[in-house]
Design a protein around this motif. Structure first.
Motif, PDB file in Angstrom:
ATOM      1  N   ILE A  33       0.846  -1.190   0.000  1.00  0.00           N
ATOM      2  CA  ILE A  33       0.000   0.000   0.000  1.00  0.00           C
ATOM      3  C   ILE A  33       0.888   1.249   0.000  1.00  0.00           C
ATOM      4  O   ILE A  33       1.832   1.340   0.780  1.00  0.00           O
ATOM      5  CB  ILE A  33      -0.944   0.003   1.225  1.00  0.00           C
ATOM      6  CG1 ILE A  33      -1.736  -1.313   1.288  1.00  0.00           C
ATOM      7  CG2 ILE A  33      -1.874   1.206   1.193  1.00  0.00           C
ATOM      8  CD1 ILE A  33      -2.523  -1.664   0.045  1.00  0.00           C
ATOM      9  N   THR A  34       0.551   2.194  -0.873  1.00  0.00           N
ATOM     10  CA  THR A  34       1.328   3.422  -0.983  1.00  0.00           C
ATOM     11  C   THR A  34       0.457   4.633  -0.662  1.00  0.00           C
ATOM     12  O   THR A  34      -0.772   4.591  -0.798  1.00  0.00           O
ATOM     13  CB  THR A  34       1.905   3.590  -2.398  1.00  0.00           C
ATOM     14  OG1 THR A  34       0.835   3.544  -3.336  1.00  0.00           O
ATOM     15  CG2 THR A  34       2.907   2.493  -2.721  1.00  0.00           C
ATOM     16  N   ASP A  35       1.113   5.703  -0.263  1.00  0.00           N
ATOM     17  CA  ASP A  35       0.435   6.969   0.003  1.00  0.00           C
ATOM     18  C   ASP A  35      -0.049   7.544  -1.324  1.00  0.00           C
ATOM     19  O   ASP A  35       0.711   7.596  -2.287  1.00  0.00           O
ATOM     20  CB  ASP A  35       1.405   7.934   0.687  1.00  0.00           C
ATOM     21  CG  ASP A  35       0.738   9.239   1.063  1.00  0.00           C
ATOM     22  OD1 ASP A  35       0.751  10.149   0.212  1.00  0.00           O
ATOM     23  OD2 ASP A  35       0.205   9.341   2.182  1.00  0.00           O
ATOM     24  N   ARG A  36      -1.287   7.982  -1.387  1.00  0.00           N
ATOM     25  CA  ARG A  36      -1.822   8.432  -2.672  1.00  0.00           C
ATOM     26  C   ARG A  36      -1.222   9.757  -3.130  1.00  0.00           C
ATOM     27  O   ARG A  36      -1.197  10.050  -4.315  1.00  0.00           O
ATOM     28  CB  ARG A  36      -3.344   8.477  -2.640  1.00  0.00           C
ATOM     29  CG  ARG A  36      -3.922   9.757  -2.124  1.00  0.00           C
ATOM     30  CD  ARG A  36      -5.424   9.781  -2.251  1.00  0.00           C
ATOM     31  NE  ARG A  36      -5.932  10.203  -0.958  1.00  0.00           N
ATOM     32  CZ  ARG A  36      -7.009   9.731  -0.388  1.00  0.00           C
ATOM     33  NH1 ARG A  36      -7.713   8.820  -0.985  1.00  0.00           N
ATOM     34  NH2 ARG A  36      -7.383  10.154   0.780  1.00  0.00           N
ATOM     35  N   ASP A  37      -0.722  10.571  -2.200  1.00  0.00           N
ATOM     36  CA  ASP A  37      -0.144  11.857  -2.577  1.00  0.00           C
ATOM     37  C   ASP A  37       1.330  11.749  -2.955  1.00  0.00           C
ATOM     38  O   ASP A  37       1.764  12.315  -3.945  1.00  0.00           O
ATOM     39  CB  ASP A  37      -0.305  12.875  -1.441  1.00  0.00           C
ATOM     40  CG  ASP A  37      -1.765  13.192  -1.167  1.00  0.00           C
ATOM     41  OD1 ASP A  37      -2.579  13.166  -2.117  1.00  0.00           O
ATOM     42  OD2 ASP A  37      -2.105  13.478   0.007  1.00  0.00           O
ATOM     43  N   THR A  38       2.122  11.028  -2.142  1.00  0.00           N
ATOM     44  CA  THR A  38       3.567  10.969  -2.369  1.00  0.00           C
ATOM     45  C   THR A  38       4.002   9.727  -3.145  1.00  0.00           C
ATOM     46  O   THR A  38       5.090   9.706  -3.698  1.00  0.00           O
ATOM     47  CB  THR A  38       4.327  10.975  -1.031  1.00  0.00           C
ATOM     48  OG1 THR A  38       4.003   9.785  -0.307  1.00  0.00           O
ATOM     49  CG2 THR A  38       3.983  12.206  -0.205  1.00  0.00           C
ATOM     50  N   GLY A  39       3.192   8.682  -3.137  1.00  0.00           N
ATOM     51  CA  GLY A  39       3.557   7.439  -3.802  1.00  0.00           C
ATOM     52  C   GLY A  39       4.512   6.583  -2.991  1.00  0.00           C
ATOM     53  O   GLY A  39       4.912   5.511  -3.423  1.00  0.00           O
ATOM     54  N   GLN A  40       4.875   7.042  -1.800  1.00  0.00           N
ATOM     55  CA  GLN A  40       5.795   6.285  -0.939  1.00  0.00           C
ATOM     56  C   GLN A  40       5.034   5.174  -0.214  1.00  0.00           C
ATOM     57  O   GLN A  40       3.863   5.316   0.118  1.00  0.00           O
ATOM     58  CB  GLN A  40       6.443   7.207   0.085  1.00  0.00           C
ATOM     59  CG  GLN A  40       7.448   6.503   0.962  1.00  0.00           C
ATOM     60  CD  GLN A  40       8.129   7.445   1.947  1.00  0.00           C
ATOM     61  OE1 GLN A  40       7.927   8.640   1.911  1.00  0.00           O
ATOM     62  NE2 GLN A  40       8.921   6.891   2.827  1.00  0.00           N
ATOM     63  N   SER A  41       5.735   4.072   0.039  1.00  0.00           N
ATOM     64  CA  SER A  41       5.147   2.949   0.762  1.00  0.00           C
ATOM     65  C   SER A  41       4.657   3.403   2.134  1.00  0.00           C
ATOM     66  O   SER A  41       5.286   4.221   2.793  1.00  0.00           O
ATOM     67  CB  SER A  41       6.199   1.854   0.928  1.00  0.00           C
ATOM     68  OG  SER A  41       5.755   0.885   1.848  1.00  0.00           O
ATOM     69  N   ARG A  42       3.518   2.839   2.570  1.00  0.00           N
ATOM     70  CA  ARG A  42       2.995   3.140   3.904  1.00  0.00           C
ATOM     71  C   ARG A  42       3.463   2.116   4.933  1.00  0.00           C
ATOM     72  O   ARG A  42       3.089   2.206   6.097  1.00  0.00           O
ATOM     73  CB  ARG A  42       1.474   3.206   3.860  1.00  0.00           C
ATOM     74  CG  ARG A  42       1.026   4.402   2.996  1.00  0.00           C
ATOM     75  CD  ARG A  42      -0.415   4.727   3.101  1.00  0.00           C
ATOM     76  NE  ARG A  42      -0.838   4.935   4.466  1.00  0.00           N
ATOM     77  CZ  ARG A  42      -2.106   4.854   4.853  1.00  0.00           C
ATOM     78  NH1 ARG A  42      -3.045   4.577   3.984  1.00  0.00           N
ATOM     79  NH2 ARG A  42      -2.435   5.046   6.105  1.00  0.00           N
ATOM     80  N   GLY A  43       4.253   1.126   4.500  1.00  0.00           N
ATOM     81  CA  GLY A  43       4.837   0.181   5.440  1.00  0.00           C
ATOM     82  C   GLY A  43       4.013  -1.069   5.698  1.00  0.00           C
ATOM     83  O   GLY A  43       4.317  -1.838   6.600  1.00  0.00           O
ATOM     84  N   PHE A  44       2.955  -1.271   4.905  1.00  0.00           N
ATOM     85  CA  PHE A  44       2.183  -2.504   5.043  1.00  0.00           C
ATOM     86  C   PHE A  44       1.643  -2.921   3.683  1.00  0.00           C
ATOM     87  O   PHE A  44       1.644  -2.145   2.735  1.00  0.00           O
ATOM     88  CB  PHE A  44       1.048  -2.362   6.075  1.00  0.00           C
ATOM     89  CG  PHE A  44      -0.075  -1.449   5.652  1.00  0.00           C
ATOM     90  CD1 PHE A  44      -1.213  -1.968   5.063  1.00  0.00           C
ATOM     91  CD2 PHE A  44      -0.002  -0.081   5.863  1.00  0.00           C
ATOM     92  CE1 PHE A  44      -2.253  -1.136   4.682  1.00  0.00           C
ATOM     93  CE2 PHE A  44      -1.029   0.760   5.496  1.00  0.00           C
ATOM     94  CZ  PHE A  44      -2.163   0.228   4.899  1.00  0.00           C
ATOM     95  N   GLY A  45       1.210  -4.180   3.617  1.00  0.00           N
ATOM     96  CA  GLY A  45       0.682  -4.682   2.364  1.00  0.00           C
ATOM     97  C   GLY A  45      -0.055  -5.992   2.557  1.00  0.00           C
ATOM     98  O   GLY A  45      -0.277  -6.439   3.687  1.00  0.00           O
TER      99      GLY A  45
END
Length: 91
Positions: A33-45
């Protein structure tokens, strides 16, 4: 079975996660899962495996295992709750 994986390193890729879980059985789908604004990973999946026995084995084996320098936390994913409808129109 859908498996929830947390504490994923921000530089880890879906391919890294797939390789880890494929050692326990066939993997159908992997998503980080990624942050919709930055595209960076949110640390979970999530990892989906069709064979329940292999999925349970993967949950036990991968829980606490290091991936890209961080120990993973692995559990069975809970079903997503439906979003609540707004009580009234905002405008």
């Amino acid at each position: 079975m859908n498996i929830y994986v947390s504490n994923i390193a921000f530089n880890a890729t879906a391919q890294d996660l797939r390789q880890l879980f494929e050692s326990y059985g066939a993997v159908d789908k992997v998503s980080i899962i990624t942050d919709r604004d930055t595209g960076q990973s949110r640390g979970f999946g999530f990892v989906e495996m069709s064979d329940n026995a292999a999925a349970k084995s993967a949950m036990q084996g991968a829980n606490g295992k290091e991936l890209a320098g961080r120990a993973l936390t692995v559990n069975e994913a809970k079903p997503r709750e439906p979003r609540r409808e707004p009580r009234q129109d905002r405008w």
